[in-house]
Motif scaffolding. Structure first.
Motif, PDB file in Angstrom:
ATOM      1  N   ASP A 283      -4.819 -40.883 -23.989  1.00 17.51           N
ATOM      2  CA  ASP A 283      -5.876 -41.894 -23.590  1.00 17.51           C
ATOM      3  C   ASP A 283      -5.506 -43.149 -22.965  1.00 17.51           C
ATOM      4  O   ASP A 283      -6.426 -43.952 -22.597  1.00 17.51           O
ATOM      5  CB  ASP A 283      -7.106 -41.795 -24.502  1.00 17.51           C
ATOM      6  N   ARG A 284      -4.213 -43.490 -23.037  1.00 18.14           N
ATOM      7  CA  ARG A 284      -3.692 -44.882 -22.220  1.00 18.14           C
ATOM      8  C   ARG A 284      -2.317 -44.633 -21.955  1.00 18.14           C
ATOM      9  O   ARG A 284      -1.579 -43.798 -22.725  1.00 18.14           O
ATOM     10  CB  ARG A 284      -4.149 -45.891 -23.271  1.00 18.14           C
ATOM     11  N   PRO A 285      -1.822 -45.309 -21.235  1.00 13.26           N
ATOM     12  CA  PRO A 285      -0.408 -45.304 -20.842  1.00 13.26           C
ATOM     13  C   PRO A 285       0.498 -45.977 -21.736  1.00 13.26           C
ATOM     14  O   PRO A 285       1.121 -47.049 -21.389  1.00 13.26           O
ATOM     15  CB  PRO A 285      -0.247 -45.869 -19.327  1.00 13.26           C
ATOM     16  N   HIS A 286       0.674 -45.233 -22.815  1.00 11.10           N
ATOM     17  CA  HIS A 286       1.518 -45.983 -23.795  1.00 11.10           C
ATOM     18  C   HIS A 286       2.287 -45.207 -24.669  1.00 11.10           C
ATOM     19  O   HIS A 286       1.780 -44.158 -25.171  1.00 11.10           O
ATOM     20  CB  HIS A 286       0.704 -46.994 -24.886  1.00 11.10           C
ATOM     21  N   PRO A 287       3.424 -45.605 -25.307  1.00  8.35           N
ATOM     22  CA  PRO A 287       4.126 -44.631 -26.189  1.00  8.35           C
ATOM     23  C   PRO A 287       3.646 -44.345 -27.298  1.00  8.35           C
ATOM     24  O   PRO A 287       3.819 -43.197 -28.082  1.00  8.35           O
ATOM     25  CB  PRO A 287       5.614 -45.498 -26.447  1.00  8.35           C
ATOM     26  N   ASP A 288       2.658 -45.178 -27.870  1.00  4.64           N
ATOM     27  CA  ASP A 288       1.934 -44.829 -29.221  1.00  4.64           C
ATOM     28  C   ASP A 288       1.034 -43.641 -28.712  1.00  4.64           C
ATOM     29  O   ASP A 288       0.755 -43.085 -30.225  1.00  4.64           O
ATOM     30  CB  ASP A 288       0.580 -45.976 -29.223  1.00  4.64           C
ATOM     31  N   THR A 289       0.946 -43.074 -27.850  1.00  6.64           N
ATOM     32  CA  THR A 289       0.288 -41.733 -27.685  1.00  6.64           C
ATOM     33  C   THR A 289       1.219 -40.743 -28.164  1.00  6.64           C
ATOM     34  O   THR A 289       0.709 -39.408 -28.311  1.00  6.64           O
ATOM     35  CB  THR A 289      -0.050 -41.319 -26.076  1.00  6.64           C
ATOM     36  N   ARG A 290       2.493 -41.035 -28.532  1.00  4.87           N
ATOM     37  CA  ARG A 290       3.406 -39.861 -28.897  1.00  4.87           C
ATOM     38  C   ARG A 290       3.717 -38.910 -27.939  1.00  4.87           C
ATOM     39  O   ARG A 290       3.770 -37.562 -28.306  1.00  4.87           O
ATOM     40  CB  ARG A 290       3.303 -39.411 -30.046  1.00  4.87           C
ATOM     41  N   THR A 291       3.488 -38.967 -26.483  1.00  9.03           N
ATOM     42  CA  THR A 291       3.531 -38.074 -25.808  1.00  9.03           C
ATOM     43  C   THR A 291       4.903 -37.989 -25.032  1.00  9.03           C
ATOM     44  O   THR A 291       5.072 -37.119 -24.210  1.00  9.03           O
ATOM     45  CB  THR A 291       2.543 -38.144 -24.704  1.00  9.03           C
ATOM     46  N   LEU A 292       6.011 -38.598 -25.551  1.00  4.48           N
ATOM     47  CA  LEU A 292       7.200 -38.212 -24.954  1.00  4.48           C
ATOM     48  C   LEU A 292       7.539 -36.999 -25.075  1.00  4.48           C
ATOM     49  O   LEU A 292       7.339 -36.201 -25.990  1.00  4.48           O
ATOM     50  CB  LEU A 292       8.184 -39.237 -25.868  1.00  4.48           C
ATOM     51  N   HIS A 293       8.116 -36.293 -23.951  1.00  2.00           N
ATOM     52  CA  HIS A 293       8.141 -34.767 -23.898  1.00  2.00           C
ATOM     53  C   HIS A 293       9.360 -34.517 -22.982  1.00  2.00           C
ATOM     54  O   HIS A 293       9.731 -35.319 -21.924  1.00  2.00           O
ATOM     55  CB  HIS A 293       6.870 -34.194 -23.624  1.00  2.00           C
ATOM     56  N   GLY A 294      10.034 -33.395 -23.190  1.00  2.00           N
ATOM     57  CA  GLY A 294      10.969 -32.815 -22.102  1.00  2.00           C
ATOM     58  C   GLY A 294      11.178 -31.634 -22.056  1.00  2.00           C
ATOM     59  O   GLY A 294      10.496 -30.604 -22.983  1.00  2.00           O
ATOM     60  N   GLY A 295      11.991 -31.083 -21.084  1.00  2.00           N
ATOM     61  CA  GLY A 295      12.152 -29.675 -20.994  1.00  2.00           C
ATOM     62  C   GLY A 295      13.694 -29.515 -21.548  1.00  2.00           C
ATOM     63  O   GLY A 295      14.619 -29.856 -20.860  1.00  2.00           O
ATOM     64  N   ALA A 296      13.809 -28.784 -22.574  1.00  2.00           N
ATOM     65  CA  ALA A 296      15.442 -28.652 -23.095  1.00  2.00           C
ATOM     66  C   ALA A 296      16.218 -27.627 -22.260  1.00  2.00           C
ATOM     67  O   ALA A 296      15.668 -26.998 -21.180  1.00  2.00           O
ATOM     68  CB  ALA A 296      15.381 -27.794 -24.565  1.00  2.00           C
ATOM     69  N   PRO A 297      17.380 -27.850 -22.112  1.00  2.00           N
ATOM     70  CA  PRO A 297      18.220 -27.308 -21.012  1.00  2.00           C
ATOM     71  C   PRO A 297      18.219 -25.618 -21.171  1.00  2.00           C
ATOM     72  O   PRO A 297      17.940 -25.132 -22.390  1.00  2.00           O
ATOM     73  CB  PRO A 297      19.733 -27.347 -21.633  1.00  2.00           C
ATOM     74  N   VAL A 298      17.912 -24.943 -19.891  1.00  2.39           N
ATOM     75  CA  VAL A 298      17.995 -23.589 -20.108  1.00  2.39           C
ATOM     76  C   VAL A 298      19.398 -22.961 -20.408  1.00  2.39           C
ATOM     77  O   VAL A 298      20.321 -23.556 -19.774  1.00  2.39           O
ATOM     78  CB  VAL A 298      17.457 -23.095 -18.784  1.00  2.39           C
ATOM     79  N   LEU A 299      19.325 -22.525 -21.335  1.00  6.14           N
ATOM     80  CA  LEU A 299      20.862 -21.828 -21.695  1.00  6.14           C
ATOM     81  C   LEU A 299      21.253 -20.534 -21.161  1.00  6.14           C
ATOM     82  O   LEU A 299      22.547 -20.390 -20.994  1.00  6.14           O
ATOM     83  CB  LEU A 299      20.972 -21.737 -23.423  1.00  6.14           C
TER      84      LEU A 299
END
Ligand code: PD2
Ligand code: ZN
Length: 281
Positions: A248-264
């Motif tokens: 709901d806001r552009p802030h790390p407090d949203t805890r929406t840090l996310h990534g795509g782990a390497p394809v093995l």
């Protein structure tokens, strides 16, 4: 089928009215976004009556509508218009929902077939200037569809709008990514960093991103989970499944840090729909 007046729709209407938009303007944009007139009337009537739950999403006193499924009563399935979607997992902070059976196998195959011809090494929006650049943090290949570009794209976009109670026209075009062995997308936020000089230019087209839906089109043999490192969550890239998260806001407090782990092993294909605050033109 009558569209229900969801808490999210009500909150969105309240937010538009409190931002100074007229009822007439609101009617026009709801009509353009595909809401039935009866639904518009019902939402406005509820708000006029001062229904108790009129503004369930409140941030510092201002109602802020967000894309979100209607999870009242903890349903196992949601009616997304043309498909019954499964609710597999939910998390409150960050706000995450994992949907099962969101896409049919044939829809996954159709998206891959149309996207394959147009793949190029992925670019990301360059927040210094608002342009696009090659990003070393993202080693996948990708492309964007126009909104409604193919029959399958249009169908899926309508389904997403119904599922997340968010006007179709507030969405960016679908992005498709292919990750080969070793490819990954390092952890990042999907919103545009307000501190970057290029952000005001980017925001002119529909405002901030407020939600992300990553849909898995093809599963790799190993690896390739979507990760949320702040909370230790990993979503397996199961074909037909989707992970949605909102901020709901552009802030790390949203805890929406996310990534795509390497394809093995094998290849992972995803389609991502980003949702904006306003109509994305
Ligand atoms: O492919 C993924 O799992 C992934 C991870 C993080 C996709 C995105 N971000 C994205 O498209 O923003
Ligand atoms: Zn992302």
């Amino acid at each position: 089928m009558t569209q229900p007046v969801t808490p999210e729709l009500r909150a969105w209407v309240v937010a538009q009215l409190s931002a100074g938009h007229s009822v007439a303007a609101l009617r026009t944009s709801m009509h353009m976004a595909g809401w039935q007139e009866a639904t518009t009337d019902a939402a406005l009537a509820e708000i006029e009556r001062g229904a108790a739950d009129v503004a369930p999403v409140t941030v510092t006193g201002t109602a802020r509508a967000m894309p979100w499924p209607d999870l009242d009563g903890s349903p196992l399935y949601l009616d997304a218009g043309d498909r019954r979607v499964h609710v597999l997992h939910t998390l409150a902070h960050p706000r995450v929902v994992v949907f099962g059976d969101l896409l049919a196998d044939e829809e996954c195959d159709a998206l891959i077939a149309s996207a394959r011809k147009r793949l190029a090494r992925s670019l990301t929006v360059e927040t210094q200037t608002g342009g696009e650049v090659l990003n070393v943090d993202r080693t996948s290949d990708g492309m964007f569809f126009e909104r409604g570009e193919t029959e399958v794209v249009a169908r899926i976009e309508q389904r997403i709008a119904a599922l997340l109670n968010w006007p179709l026209v507030f969405g960016e075009g679908l992005q498709v990514l292919r990750y080969g062995p070793g490819a990954q997308y390092r952890p990042h936020y999907d919103y545009f960093d307000p501190a970057e000089p290029g952000t005001p230019t980017i925001l002119r087209r529909g405002g901030q991103r407020v939600g992300t839906l990553v849909m898995y089109l093809q599963e790799p043999a190993k690896g390739g989970a979507t990760t949320f490192p702040d909370v230790g969550l990993e979503v397996a890239p199961k074909r037909g499944t989707g992970v949605f998260f909102s901020y709901d806001r552009p802030h790390p407090d949203t805890r929406t840090l996310h990534g795509g782990a390497p394809v093995l092993e094998g290849e992972k294909w995803v389609a991502t729909k980003w949702l904006r605050e306003r109509e994305f033109i």
